[in-house]
Design an enzyme around this catalytic site. Structure first.
Site, PDB file in Angstrom:
ATOM      1  N   HIS A   1      -8.201  23.226 -19.449  1.00  0.00           N
ATOM      2  CA  HIS A   1      -7.144  22.624 -20.253  1.00  0.00           C
ATOM      3  C   HIS A   1      -6.769  23.509 -21.435  1.00  0.00           C
ATOM      4  CE1 HIS A   1      -7.305  18.739 -18.118  1.00  0.00           C
ATOM      5  NE2 HIS A   1      -8.575  19.068 -17.938  1.00  0.00           N
TER       6      HIS A   1
ATOM      7  N   GLU B   1     -21.175  45.631 -26.226  1.00  0.00           N
ATOM      8  CA  GLU B   1     -21.901  46.584 -27.062  1.00  0.00           C
ATOM      9  C   GLU B   1     -22.607  47.626 -26.197  1.00  0.00           C
ATOM     10  OE1 GLU B   1     -23.584  45.454 -31.176  1.00  0.00           O
ATOM     11  OE2 GLU B   1     -25.362  45.560 -29.894  1.00  0.00           O
TER      12      GLU B   1
ATOM     13  N   LYS C   1     -19.446  49.346 -41.124  1.00  0.00           N
ATOM     14  CA  LYS C   1     -20.505  49.048 -42.096  1.00  0.00           C
ATOM     15  C   LYS C   1     -20.512  50.076 -43.225  1.00  0.00           C
ATOM     16  CE  LYS C   1     -24.128  48.751 -39.330  1.00  0.00           C
ATOM     17  NZ  LYS C   1     -25.496  48.443 -38.851  1.00  0.00           N
TER      18      LYS C   1
END
Length: 549
Positions: free
Chosen positions: A385, A354, A513
């Site tokens: 793994h 950000e 948004k």
């Protein structure tokens, strides 16, 4: 005004230097210089930072430091600590460093020292936490409040959630902490199943107190609470606000006396040091929250006062720029060999991506160089793994930070030594690799047929030459964690200064948004939507067809 980065003299020198050393292997660099570790490692208050396993030479470091000076890094650091409005798109200072200014030196904003305000809030936090811990602040039923529920998102969630998990060994006995961030009702619903209204303390954390996700969750939590509470007055004992917006807090129904403030010069992703850290202090105790601040403050002093060549955040930032802009790394793994740091990569995702995920300079010109990279990771040895295959033998260049403590909070048999043996081995393997002669010798020793040996060799080769940094510290304490977080903050800031971008705004989060606000009313009713592109229309209309099936 600084020249455009790609036109800087030191940038051209680095490009030329890269052409000279790009084929050098770290194996050979270590073989040629037995003192390489000593030359390319630094220690800060017991925290070792080893950057020797990077594809750099002493000349590389010299040129990178020249770049830092040409980009006026020291002046940029001074401007931040002086409270100048370095967040130029919002005309704000950037003063998370004031929140942990344990020396209490004056820090001026518009001619006013902000430290008295900071100290008042810290004192209020301490007194409130003490009352809760002593059982003096009780719920409507007279019971102690033992479940702290932090409702926030982004910086109001990621920092406190990471810190409380990382420092679980320091938690106050009898207290639990929960975090609700996602607008998906599942997270809140599952949290509410585990707590009782009588013992719940909700901390609603939102800078503006208008964030859609946070306020939706907060209203739902309040409705759940009021179904058990005798009346609305009970809210005063169970709901606390952390915000800059007093009027919205009152509108929600929280008494302003139960509001802890912070200021617009505190960015969300840098806010855990502020009252946003109230859930940290409630869970760990104010004394441990203050130790977190102390560690960060010591790193602030190191960053501000230490010459660039010995300055750990600066060196890490410059090596990162070398890896991103010259070696072409687009992805960086954060690999804590400590289960308590499981949330650390997610926290750094916001901090780094950000902050530095920007496509224009501070002056608004498009950049023609990479800024930032993808941050991800998981605790070791789980990652070994899962995705280490790609780190070792994949085609992308992925750099990495390894973090570990010498001492475990939970010493069980040989667990910690096994963990650390993997920590050391992975950084060596990424650097060294395994060449054809080594692979052939191993396979022949296993008595495989010649044809089988030749067929397997390409699959078992490790190119190595994969850059990594290592952090090794005595024990994960509040002080150490504070210093580590501040280190990463200053690394990010340094890179932003070099790239000439604003690391303290986040306009990239706005468009989605805005569109969601338009789409939300379109999800009501059964009418077909055709106001978007065909893909978005198709997705919305399919959702409307299947939602009640």
């Amino acid at each position: 005004m600084k020249p455009y980065l790609a036109q800087a003299r030191s940038w051209a020198s680095l490009l030329q230097h890269y052409g000279c050393i790009k084929k050098q292997h770290m194996r050979d660099l270590f073989a040629a210089d037995p003192q390489r570790f000593d030359k390319f490692s630094l220690i800060f208050n017991g925290i070792l930072f080893d950057f020797s396993k990077n594809r750099i030479t002493e000349e590389t470091l010299k040129l990178l430091l020249d770049l830092a000076r040409e980009r006026e890094l020291q002046q940029g650091i001074s401007r931040m600590f002086a409270g100048e409005p370095i967040n130029n798109t919002e005309n704000r200072p950037v003063l998370h460093v004031a929140l942990r200014n344990r020396a209490n030196r004056p820090i001026m904003v518009k001619g006013k020292d902000v430290m008295p305000q900071v100290n008042v809030v810290l004192e209020r936090m301490g007194k409130f936490c003490d009352r809760v811990h002593r059982g003096q602040w009780r719920g409507f039923s007279g019971e102690r409040l033992t479940d702290i529920v932090n409702i926030g998102i982004g910086g109001s969630d990621l920092g406190p959630a990471m810190v409380t998990e990382a420092l679980q060994p320091y938690a106050k006995s009898g207290f639990r902490v929960h975090f609700v961030s996602n607008i998906d009702g599942t997270q809140l619903a599952e949290t509410l199943k585990t707590i009782r209204p009588e013992t719940a303390l909700f901390v609603i954390s939102s800078k503006t107190f208008t964030t859609q996700e946070t306020l939706t969750n907060a209203h739902s939590a309040r409705n759940w609470f009021l179904r058990a509470a005798p009346d609305d007055k009970a809210i005063a004992k169970h709901f606390i606000a952390v915000s800059t917006n007093r009027s919205e807090v009152e509108k929600f129904g929280i008494d302003p006396c139960n509001m802890f403030e912070f200021w617009d010069w505190v960015g969300g992703r840098y806010s855990l040091w502020s009252a946003i850290g109230l859930s940290i202090a409630l869970y760990l105790g104010m004394e441990n929250f203050e130790q977190l601040l102390e560690g960060a403050h010591e790193m602030d002093k190191h960053f501000q006062e230490t010459p660039l060549k010995q300055n750990i955040p600066v060196i890490a930032a410059l090596v990162g720029i070398w890896n991103i802009n010259f070696l072409g790394a687009q992805s960086h793994a954060v690999l804590p060999y400590d289960q308590y740091l499981e949330r650390f990569p997610a926290y750094l995702q916001q901090l780094e991506m950000e902050s530095n995920g920007k496509h224009v300079t501070r002056g608004g010109a498009s950049v023609n160089y990479a800024t930032g990279n993808v941050i991800w990771g998981a605790p070791g040895t789980n990652g070994q793994h899962a995705f280490f295959q790609l780190l070792h033998q994949g085609t992308p260049l992925i750099t990495a930070d390894f973090l570990a403590s010498a001492e475990s909070h939970n010493p069980l048999g040989e667990h910690h030594q096994i963990l650390l043996s993997n920590f050391f081995a992975q950084t060596e393997a990424l650097m060294k690799g395994k060449d054809e002669a080594e692979v052939r010798a191993e396979l022949e020793e296993a008595n495989l047929a010649k044809g089988e040996v030749e067929a397997l060799i390409p699959h078992k080769l490790f190119d190595g030459n994969r850059p990594s940094n290592s952090f090794l510290f005595s024990k994960l304490t509040p002080w150490t964690l504070g210093a580590l977080i501040a280190f990463y903050e200053h690394k990010v800031f340094t890179q932003g200064l070099i790239w000439d971008i604003n690391s303290f705004d986040q306009w990239g989060v706005e468009l989605g948004k805005q569109l969601a606000t338009t789409i939300l009313p379109e999800l009501q009713g059964g009418e077909e939507v055709n106001s978007h592109d065909s893909s978005t229309n198709g997705l919305i209309n399919y959702y409307k067809r299947i939602r009640h099936l």
